[in-house]
Design a protein around this motif. Structure first.
Motif, short mmCIF file in Angstrom:
data_model
loop_
_atom_site.label_atom_id
_atom_site.label_comp_id
_atom_site.label_asym_id
_atom_site.label_seq_id
_atom_site.Cartn_x
_atom_site.Cartn_y
_atom_site.Cartn_z
N GLU A 5 0.83 -1.21 0.00
CA GLU A 5 0.00 0.00 0.00
C GLU A 5 0.86 1.26 0.00
O GLU A 5 0.57 2.22 -0.72
CB GLU A 5 -0.92 -0.01 1.21
N ALA A 6 1.93 1.25 0.80
CA ALA A 6 2.84 2.40 0.82
C ALA A 6 3.52 2.57 -0.53
O ALA A 6 3.74 3.70 -0.99
CB ALA A 6 3.87 2.23 1.92
N ARG A 8 2.28 1.72 -3.47
CA ARG A 8 1.30 2.27 -4.40
C ARG A 8 1.12 3.76 -4.19
O ARG A 8 1.12 4.54 -5.15
CB ARG A 8 -0.05 1.56 -4.22
N ASN A 9 1.01 4.18 -2.93
CA ASN A 9 0.83 5.61 -2.65
C ASN A 9 2.04 6.43 -3.07
O ASN A 9 1.91 7.55 -3.58
CB ASN A 9 0.55 5.81 -1.16
N THR A 10 3.23 5.86 -2.89
CA THR A 10 4.46 6.57 -3.27
C THR A 10 4.54 6.72 -4.79
O THR A 10 4.92 7.78 -5.30
CB THR A 10 5.68 5.81 -2.76
N VAL A 12 2.01 6.77 -6.91
CA VAL A 12 1.01 7.75 -7.33
C VAL A 12 1.47 9.17 -7.03
O VAL A 12 1.29 10.09 -7.83
CB VAL A 12 -0.33 7.46 -6.64
N ALA A 13 2.10 9.37 -5.87
CA ALA A 13 2.61 10.70 -5.51
C ALA A 13 3.68 11.16 -6.50
O ALA A 13 3.71 12.33 -6.90
CB ALA A 13 3.17 10.67 -4.09
N CYS A 242 10.03 -0.34 -0.09
CA CYS A 242 8.63 -0.76 -0.23
C CYS A 242 8.54 -2.08 -0.98
O CYS A 242 9.16 -2.25 -2.04
CB CYS A 242 7.81 0.31 -0.97
#
Length: 281
Positions: A5-6, A8-10, A12-13, A242
């Motif tokens: 999850e981290a 994926r968020n990274t 996207v950021a 990650c």
């Protein structure tokens, strides 16, 4: 170590950061190219003010300045990535040169051609050296900005590929590093050229020349360079911190397969025993 999850968020950021850099880099590239747009006319590296080129302390300074203007000298000249524009304080920008790839601003050539009708003058060796460095720096800056905006546009769509595997992280991270290096290099060159031009122009005691830095363009290019550097750091973090995201179906099958085999075995044993009993005499 952070989980999928981290990661994926990274990713996207990082993609969002690349997307945000595009408008700023576009303004840098198309700035100073259309005299009918006040926004684009405010995007320049530096602005040379020659409206009062003859100092007031000189006798008949006002008359001499009027003569210089009547001979073709404009009040100001501003420099962009592709061309230069000129104009008068009361009228604004009146002319912009044709955009040219790897353009560099030669103030001596322009001023001599307008004020002295193209007459040839002998320049000191020091001035020739400075102009040569200006030409190299301007062309390198142009190439870096064009490379950076193309790579950043591609990275908008390539960044999400790193979610599932680390192999894409190495490839995408390499391109992110290239973009961060070229954009920071371009921003440094542009800042140095603008500051050097301002100091060199204002250091002339014999002429009343003034220079103004194009803060809008400098801020835009540094925003693009800094955000690209942050996005690269996010890619570097995903390369070592990650875990990649694995498909849900694969994970579920790997967790449930032992249980399925065990239940199948437990169901098959009674039927085997019954067959053995029925077969007995």
């Amino acid at each position: 170590m952070a989980g999928p999850e981290a990661r994926r968020n990274t990713a996207v950021a990082a993609s969002i950061l690349y997307f945000v850099t595009i408008p700023f880099l576009v303004l840098v590239i198309i700035g100073n190219t259309n005299k009918s747009s006040s926004v684009l006319m405010d995007m320049y590296l530096f602005k040379l003010d020659v409206s009062q080129i003859i100092p007031i302390a000189v006798a008949n300074a006002g008359l001499l300045n009027s003569v210089a203007r009547s001979l073709g000298l404009h009040d100001f000249y501003q420099v962009g990535l592709w061309n230069f524009c000129e104009g008068y304080d009361a009228e604004g920008v009146t002319f912009c040169s044709r955009p040219v790839q790897f353009y560099w601003f030669n103030p001596v050539e322009i001023l001599v051609s307008e004020l002295l009708a193209g007459a040839k003058i002998a320049l000191p060796a020091q001035v020739i050296t400075v102009l040569g460095l200006l030409r190299i720096g301007s062309r390198l800056m142009y190439g870096c900005f064009m490379t950076g905006i193309v790579v950043n546009f591609l990275l908008i769509f390539a960044s999400p590929l790193v979610i599932r595997t680390r192999w894409f992280t190495l490839l995408v991270g390499t391109f992110a590093l290239v973009s961060a290096v070229v954009l920071n290099l371009a921003a440094i060159i542009a800042t140095v050229i603008s500051l050097a031009a301002k100091m060199a122009i204002t250091a002339q005691d014999q002429l009343n020349l003034r220079a103004k830095l194009g803060l809008s363009m400098l801020v835009s290019m540094w925003i693009g360079a800094i955000l690209t550097s942050i996005a690269f750091l996010l890619h570097a973090a995903m390369g070592c911190c990650c875990k990649p995201h694995r498909p849900l179906a694969t994970a579920e099958s790997s967790r449930t397969s032992p249980e399925v085999k065990k239940s199948d075995l437990s169901l098959s044993l009674p039927s085997f025993v019954r067959r053995r009993r029925n077969a007995a005499p």
